[in-house]
Design an enzyme around this catalytic site. Sequence first.
Site, short mmCIF file in Angstrom:
data_model
loop_
_atom_site.label_atom_id
_atom_site.label_comp_id
_atom_site.label_asym_id
_atom_site.label_seq_id
_atom_site.Cartn_x
_atom_site.Cartn_y
_atom_site.Cartn_z
N GLN A 4 -13.31 24.64 1.97
CA GLN A 4 -12.67 24.77 0.67
C GLN A 4 -13.69 24.93 -0.46
O GLN A 4 -13.42 25.62 -1.45
CB GLN A 4 -11.80 23.53 0.43
CG GLN A 4 -10.73 23.68 -0.63
CD GLN A 4 -9.48 24.38 -0.13
OE1 GLN A 4 -9.00 24.09 0.96
NE2 GLN A 4 -8.95 25.29 -0.92
N LYS A 62 -9.98 18.04 0.43
CA LYS A 62 -8.85 18.22 1.36
C LYS A 62 -8.36 16.84 1.75
O LYS A 62 -9.12 15.86 1.69
CB LYS A 62 -9.33 18.98 2.62
CG LYS A 62 -8.22 19.60 3.42
CD LYS A 62 -7.78 20.95 2.89
CE LYS A 62 -6.52 21.43 3.59
NZ LYS A 62 -6.17 22.80 3.19
N ASP A 87 -0.32 22.15 2.71
CA ASP A 87 -1.01 22.78 3.85
C ASP A 87 -0.03 22.61 5.01
O ASP A 87 1.17 22.45 4.78
CB ASP A 87 -2.36 22.08 4.11
CG ASP A 87 -3.23 22.84 5.13
OD1 ASP A 87 -3.84 23.83 4.75
OD2 ASP A 87 -3.27 22.45 6.32
N THR A 117 -0.59 32.73 -0.38
CA THR A 117 -1.59 32.79 0.69
C THR A 117 -1.30 33.98 1.61
O THR A 117 -2.20 34.76 1.94
CB THR A 117 -1.63 31.47 1.49
OG1 THR A 117 -1.74 30.39 0.56
CG2 THR A 117 -2.79 31.44 2.44
N SER A 130 -2.86 28.41 -7.05
CA SER A 130 -2.76 27.01 -7.47
C SER A 130 -3.54 26.80 -8.76
O SER A 130 -3.10 26.07 -9.66
CB SER A 130 -3.35 26.07 -6.40
OG SER A 130 -2.39 25.81 -5.40
P1 NDP Z 1 3.01 25.48 8.02
O1 NDP Z 1 3.12 24.07 8.40
O2 NDP Z 1 3.95 26.04 7.02
O3 NDP Z 1 3.06 26.40 9.32
C1 NDP Z 1 2.19 26.27 10.39
C2 NDP Z 1 2.66 27.21 11.48
O4 NDP Z 1 1.66 27.29 12.49
C3 NDP Z 1 3.94 26.76 12.16
O5 NDP Z 1 4.69 27.88 12.49
C4 NDP Z 1 3.41 26.06 13.40
O6 NDP Z 1 4.33 25.99 14.48
C5 NDP Z 1 2.29 26.99 13.75
N1 NDP Z 1 1.34 26.34 14.66
C6 NDP Z 1 0.71 25.16 14.50
N2 NDP Z 1 -0.07 24.90 15.56
C7 NDP Z 1 0.09 25.97 16.39
C8 NDP Z 1 -0.46 26.33 17.64
N3 NDP Z 1 -1.33 25.51 18.26
N4 NDP Z 1 -0.10 27.50 18.19
C9 NDP Z 1 0.78 28.33 17.57
N5 NDP Z 1 1.33 28.04 16.39
C10 NDP Z 1 0.99 26.88 15.81
O7 NDP Z 1 1.48 25.68 7.53
P2 NDP Z 1 0.88 26.81 6.60
O8 NDP Z 1 1.54 28.11 6.90
O9 NDP Z 1 0.84 26.30 5.22
O10 NDP Z 1 -0.63 26.84 7.12
C11 NDP Z 1 -1.05 27.65 8.20
C12 NDP Z 1 -2.56 27.80 8.16
O11 NDP Z 1 -2.96 28.39 6.91
C13 NDP Z 1 -3.36 26.51 8.25
O12 NDP Z 1 -4.58 26.77 8.91
C14 NDP Z 1 -3.65 26.18 6.80
O13 NDP Z 1 -4.78 25.35 6.65
C15 NDP Z 1 -3.91 27.58 6.25
N6 NDP Z 1 -3.78 27.72 4.82
C16 NDP Z 1 -2.61 27.43 4.19
C17 NDP Z 1 -2.49 27.62 2.83
C18 NDP Z 1 -1.21 27.43 2.12
O14 NDP Z 1 -1.13 27.81 0.94
N7 NDP Z 1 -0.17 26.90 2.73
C19 NDP Z 1 -3.65 28.06 2.02
C20 NDP Z 1 -4.80 28.45 2.80
C21 NDP Z 1 -4.85 28.24 4.15
P3 NDP Z 1 5.00 24.60 14.92
O15 NDP Z 1 6.13 24.45 13.97
O16 NDP Z 1 5.41 24.81 16.32
O17 NDP Z 1 3.95 23.53 14.77
#
Ligand code: NDP
Length: 447
Positions: free
Chosen positions: A113, A128, A168, A212, A379
């Site tokens: 970050q 974080k 996140d 994002t 943000s």
């Molecule tokens: P969410 O909780 O909204 O979504 C996460 C998604 O990833 C879910 O669909 C989840 O599925 C899936 N997932 C988690 N683990 C696995 C796995 N092992 N294999 C396949 N799918 C998986 O999170 P975000 O979308 O907010 O975040 C996603 C990524 O983006 C993270 O790395 C986060 O750090 C990064 N990020 C997010 C930001 C944001 O603004 N939200 C900003 C910058 C980065 P399930 O429901 O089955 O767990």
Amino acid sequence: MDVDSTVKGYYEKILQRNAGEPEFHQAVAEVLDSLRYVLRQDPHYTDLGLIERLAEPERQIIFRVPWIGDDGQVHVNRGFRVQFNSVLGPYKGGLRFHPSVNLGIIKFLGFEQIFKNSLTGLPIGGGKGGSDFDPKGRSELEVMRFCQSFMTELHRHIGDKTDVPAGDIGVGGREIGYLFGQYRRMTGRHESGTLTGKGLQWGGSLVRTEATGYGCVYFTQEMMAARGERLHGARVIVSGSGNVAIYAIEKAQELGATVVGFSDSSGYVSTPDGVDVELLKDVKEVRRLRVSDYAKEATGATFHKGGNIWELEADVALPCATQNELDDESAKLLADNGVKYVTEGANMPCTHDAVRVFHKRHIDFAPGKAANAGGVATSALEMQQNASRDSWTFEYTDKRLQNIMRKIFKNAASTAAEYGVEGDYVVGANIAGFKKVADAMIAQGVI
Ligand code: NDP
């Protein structure tokens, strides 16, 4: 992990001081490895313990989060906030609620970050936090009680001029609402600039939800344009189905691409004719169901239980789920199947070996700290609106996001070229992010 001999000494010391934190080691190794180009040319960046200070969080807070389940049982989770570096501005970074959360994961995310926030060009430091709480399967009231207990401790460490958390994995608009409510109650102040990702009626910003995912697609557009190509007509794989994935899918399709698959941790859905975004939002955001439920309701979609989404044929891949979800074997599959561009929407979704495969196979690769910076950048725009008690239109905010993503791309591309590794956006982003932070640390003295 291998790192260049110029930085090996630093890396080994960091490993020793932070035993048992593999994700943190991985994130540090990737940045240090890029820095070899700078340190050879500008050795003053190693003076006054700069590298050692950069790898040590300014403050790490670990706390107990007790809460009572619907069945009357007491549950105890662990809360974290790692305030990594505030040289450029207040600590800024999301909160993650997921059972896998531990200190090493929060440190990897906080470390990334710092450079990501630096790349946005906005005045924000790196931090974080999160908890090993698993919101899956918990009732609304359980989630609310957990958030309230979490904030009962966290509130004393945050504020619009000190540390500004956001969402996140596992923390979306609902959780930010409960966290903000408890913050307001504990402090007696409606300080909207203390959390971002808020609801639109109480200080949130338009475009923050989409930022994002949209930003990751804008970055991809820039990377493709540099090769004279466009997203229009391309086939795109998007892993995950959370906040980042949904809006990456939406923007990619708006720009004329076809998203051929998305996933969750139970498997993936193939969608050769594209994704019905409204249905996906309804399934995931409103009804909080699984991707298999989308496949049951959509036409032309097939659920592959436990399948590897990277086996799909496509032109572009956007890993938007979680860290280390794409390894070297999957990277080879992507290359064999014709993928030419990979952009990280998630944080560190590609392993170090996967990135090596991309470079070897001439796949353009955009690292998360540059390509997913649109979320934190928006943000920071939310913080600007809160500070001026203003709210901007969707179009204006989206334009600013697009400009920020374009600038980040140009900065990463020109820095890579300056150091003789044209097209290596990993090196470009790491060096560009690092130099701004390092120069500020030098100017502010040994603290
Ligand atoms: P969410 O909780 O909204 O979504 C996460 C998604 O990833 C879910 O669909 C989840 O599925 C899936 N997932 C988690 N683990 C696995 C796995 N092992 N294999 C396949 N799918 C998986 O999170 P975000 O979308 O907010 O975040 C996603 C990524 O983006 C993270 O790395 C986060 O750090 C990064 N990020 C997010 C930001 C944001 O603004 N939200 C900003 C910058 C980065 P399930 O429901 O089955 O767990």
